[in-house]
Scaffold this active site. Structure first.
Site, PDB file in Angstrom:
ATOM      1  CG  ASP A 266      -1.864   1.178   1.280  1.00 32.77           C
ATOM      2  OD1 ASP A 266      -1.947   1.907   0.266  1.00 32.77           O
ATOM      3  OD2 ASP A 266      -2.535   1.367   2.326  1.00 32.77           O
ATOM      4  CE  LYS A 273      -0.252   3.627   3.465  1.00 33.78           C
ATOM      5  NZ  LYS A 273      -1.155   4.186   4.481  1.00 33.78           N
ATOM      6  NE  ARG A 347     -11.938   3.341   4.183  1.00 30.93           N
ATOM      7  CZ  ARG A 347     -11.892   4.301   5.103  1.00 30.93           C
ATOM      8  NH1 ARG A 347     -12.867   5.179   5.198  1.00 30.93           N
ATOM      9  NH2 ARG A 347     -10.872   4.379   5.928  1.00 30.93           N
TER      10      ARG A 347
HETATM   11  N1  BES Z   1      -3.178   0.175   5.168  1.00 32.41           N
HETATM   12  C1  BES Z   1      -3.570   1.413   5.728  1.00 32.41           C
HETATM   13  C2  BES Z   1      -3.824   1.335   7.222  1.00 32.41           C
HETATM   14  C3  BES Z   1      -2.662   1.020   8.115  1.00 32.41           C
HETATM   15  C4  BES Z   1      -2.010   2.040   8.768  1.00 32.41           C
HETATM   16  C5  BES Z   1      -2.272  -0.272   8.340  1.00 32.41           C
HETATM   17  C6  BES Z   1      -0.964   1.757   9.626  1.00 32.41           C
HETATM   18  C7  BES Z   1      -1.219  -0.564   9.191  1.00 32.41           C
HETATM   19  C8  BES Z   1      -0.564   0.452   9.838  1.00 32.41           C
HETATM   20  C9  BES Z   1      -4.857   1.905   5.072  1.00 32.41           C
HETATM   21  O1  BES Z   1      -5.052   1.523   3.759  1.00 32.41           O
HETATM   22  C10 BES Z   1      -4.826   3.399   5.110  1.00 32.41           C
HETATM   23  O2  BES Z   1      -3.920   3.953   4.578  1.00 32.41           O
HETATM   24  N2  BES Z   1      -5.814   4.023   5.741  1.00 32.41           N
HETATM   25  C11 BES Z   1      -5.878   5.427   5.832  1.00 32.41           C
HETATM   26  C12 BES Z   1      -7.326   5.836   5.738  1.00 32.41           C
HETATM   27  C13 BES Z   1      -7.531   7.326   5.650  1.00 32.41           C
HETATM   28  C14 BES Z   1      -6.979   7.852   4.343  1.00 32.41           C
HETATM   29  C15 BES Z   1      -9.001   7.599   5.762  1.00 32.41           C
HETATM   30  C16 BES Z   1      -5.290   5.863   7.153  1.00 32.41           C
HETATM   31  O3  BES Z   1      -5.529   5.200   8.149  1.00 32.41           O
HETATM   32  O4  BES Z   1      -4.558   6.851   7.190  1.00 32.41           O
HETATM   33 ZN    ZN Z   2      -4.131  -0.276   3.170  1.00 31.99          ZN
HETATM   34 ZN    ZN Z   3      -4.113   2.830   2.344  1.00 35.81          ZN
END
Ligand code: BES
Ligand code: ZN
Ligand code: ZN
Length: 492
Positions: A266, A273, A347
């Site tokens: 990801d 990120k 999601r």
């Molecule tokens: N894979 C990430 C979530 C994650 C964060 C997993 C840290 C393990 C450790 C997920 O896809 C994500 O990036 N979520 C975002 C959602 C936001 C953009 C609403 C997040 O949590 O920042």
């Molecule tokens: Zn993710």
């Molecule tokens: Zn993500």
């Protein structure tokens, strides 16, 4: 590793390695563990315990070196305090097992004798936890460390003093093996662990376990209108897949669908990120890895329920073809989604997989996903969030977690926050703002399960460890495998 029992009379201090679990009463005249030794040896041991700052009733594990020529070459003392709370009581056994594994590695012990006195290892739940501690701590992921010392884990036999009969440890062994294979998949670097690689792993698990397997590729996914999964995969060079596994049962009481988020890497996509935020993102398929490993554990288990697995597999990458913030995509269930943040991709792929599980007629759906950073803020690294409206299922799952040393905390499917997912231009948007981020992610998923009973686990905090801790090693933890298997066994 073999597990056998030894009668107290057969315990000889000359045995090479000995582990003694001791509680405060054991230190008195009526001691139940130490009275296996000769009076002089016992006196010498008690004396040595002082030097390692052993405190009666204080939990801890202390290694002492040989005392005399007739003494074991090493003795490990585990300080013991009886816990009332079921979680901490079971976890204490797992901790001692973990120390035994570390001790065996350090001393190259092939055999350990475990004397537990009042800490009752004949209780199945205690023995399971103790063995989990050993198996899970013995894990190493060193296939890429060409220059490392990859001597195998030395322990060949654990001799338990106390229990009357030799326990059948095969079920716990297969459960731990399955947990470790989930860790392996999470730890595999993302250049090797592509969606196609995971598909291959699914094939071999399906073959071994005589499971029904369907692999939906890009073309088939387009036909099925799994547009959200396809949208997430658009920036990647890797082909996306959705794998479905079915373990049949004769006259099943229930059909349970397990859905696991399988993002093999990801990057965040165009909503990219930070460099640091990406470091552990090979772990973003931990949900899918856990679901696959549940099927591995079920190989030697006959349940009276049918278990189905759904693994949406993709990378979340960047290119000129990548999905843009603002794109509107139609989900498999017909709802339109405005993708405002491409990093909220989990999601999206789950939405289509959940809908497929519903269409296939599941009686209960459980999904596992490293879904939000917000759950890590809310619950930290040792509790996963569980969401669900069915109190009985939630409670059973939490209980299975207590038994497995995997903490779950129920969070609300707060109807009050549903408006946060309203889009100006589509049925839904894929982000609900910073506040309550794990809750709004769960509410998003709920839009795709209809009336089917459903449990959602946000395992973003618990799927990956940055250092060794108790029975967990740096890297993937295999979170969920043991809890889910025990939960399913409980339903069966
Ligand atoms: N894979 C990430 C979530 C994650 C964060 C997993 C840290 C393990 C450790 C997920 O896809 C994500 O990036 N979520 C975002 C959602 C936001 C953009 C609403 C997040 O949590 O920042
Ligand atoms: Zn993710
Ligand atoms: Zn993500």
């Amino acid at each position: 590793m073999k597990v056998n029992v030894l009668a107290p009379t057969e315990v000889k201090p000359e045995r090479a390695h000995l582990v003694v679990v001791i509680d405060d009463e054991d230190l008195g005249q009526e001691s139940s563990s130490l009275n296996l030794f000769s009076p002089e040896l016992r006196a010498a041991l008690l004396d040595r315990l002082k030097s390692v700052e052993f405190k009666p009733g204080k939990q801890g594990v202390y290694r002492i070196d040989p005392i005399r020529s007739d003494a074991p070459s090493s003795i490990l003392f585990a300080g013991w305090k009886d816990e009332k709370d079921r979680y901490f009581k079971t976890a204490a056994f797992r901790k001692v097992g973990s120390k035994v594994a570390t001790f065996a590695t350090q001393t190259k012990a092939k055999e350990v004798v475990v004397v537990t006195g009042r800490a009752d290892l004949s209780v199945p739940e205690h023995l399971e936890a103790f063995l989990e501690g050993i198996y899970l701590t013995a894990y190493r992921f060193d296939q890429f460390k060409i220059s490392s010392d990859n001597t195998p884990f030395p322990l060949e036999e654990v001799l338990l003093v106390g229990p009357q009969s030799v326990p059948d440890v095969r079920p716990i062994e297969t459960l731990c093996q399955a947990t470790l294979s989930a860790r392996n998949l999470v730890n595999l670097p993302p250049n090797l662990c592509s969606p196609a690689h995971v598909v291959e792993r699914c094939r071999s698990v399906a073959e071994r376990g005589k499971l029904e397997l369907s692999v939906f590729d890009r073309e088939k996914l387009a036909e099925m209108e799994a547009e959200l999964l396809l949208a997430v995969s658009k920036g990647s060079e890797q082909e996306p897949y959705l794998v479905k596994l079915v373990k049949k049962a004769s006259e099943p009481k229930l059909k349970v669908a397990l859905v696991g988020k399988g993002v093999t890497f990801d990057s965040g996509g165009l909503s990219i990120k930070t460099a640091q935020g990406m470091e552990e993102m090979k772990s973003d398929l931990a949900g899918a890895a856990a679901v696959l490993s549940v099927f591995e554990a079920l190989e030697e288990r006959e349940l009276a329920i049918e278990v189905r697995g759904y693994l949406p597999l993709t990378e979340n990458m960047i290119s000129g073809k990548a999905t843009r913030p603002g794109d509107i995509i139609k989900a498999m269930n017909g709802k339109t989604v405005e993708i405002l943040n491409t990093d909220a991709e989990g999601r999206l792929i789950l939405a289509d997989a959940l809908h497929l599980a519903v269409k296939d007629g599941a009686d209960l759906i459980i999904d596992l996903a490293t879904l939000t950073g917000a759950v890590v803020v809310a619950l930290g690294g040792q509790y996963a969030a569980v969401y669900g409206d069915h109190d009985e299922y939630v409670q059973k799952l939490v209980e299975a977690g207590v038994r497995s040393g995997e903490r779950l905390w129920r969070m609300p499917l707060a109807r009050e926050y549903k408006d946060l997912l309203k889009s100006k231009t589509a049925d839904l948007k894929n982000v609900g703002g910073r506040h309550g981020g794990s809750i709004t992610a769960a509410l998003f998923l709920q839009e795709f399960v209809g009336d089917t009973p459903w449990l959602h686990l946000d395992i973003a905090g618990t799927a990956f460890e940055s250092t060794d801790r108790e029975h967990l090693r740096h890297g993937g933890t295999g979170f969920g495998v043991r809890t889910l298997v025990r939960f399913l066994e409980g339903l069966s």
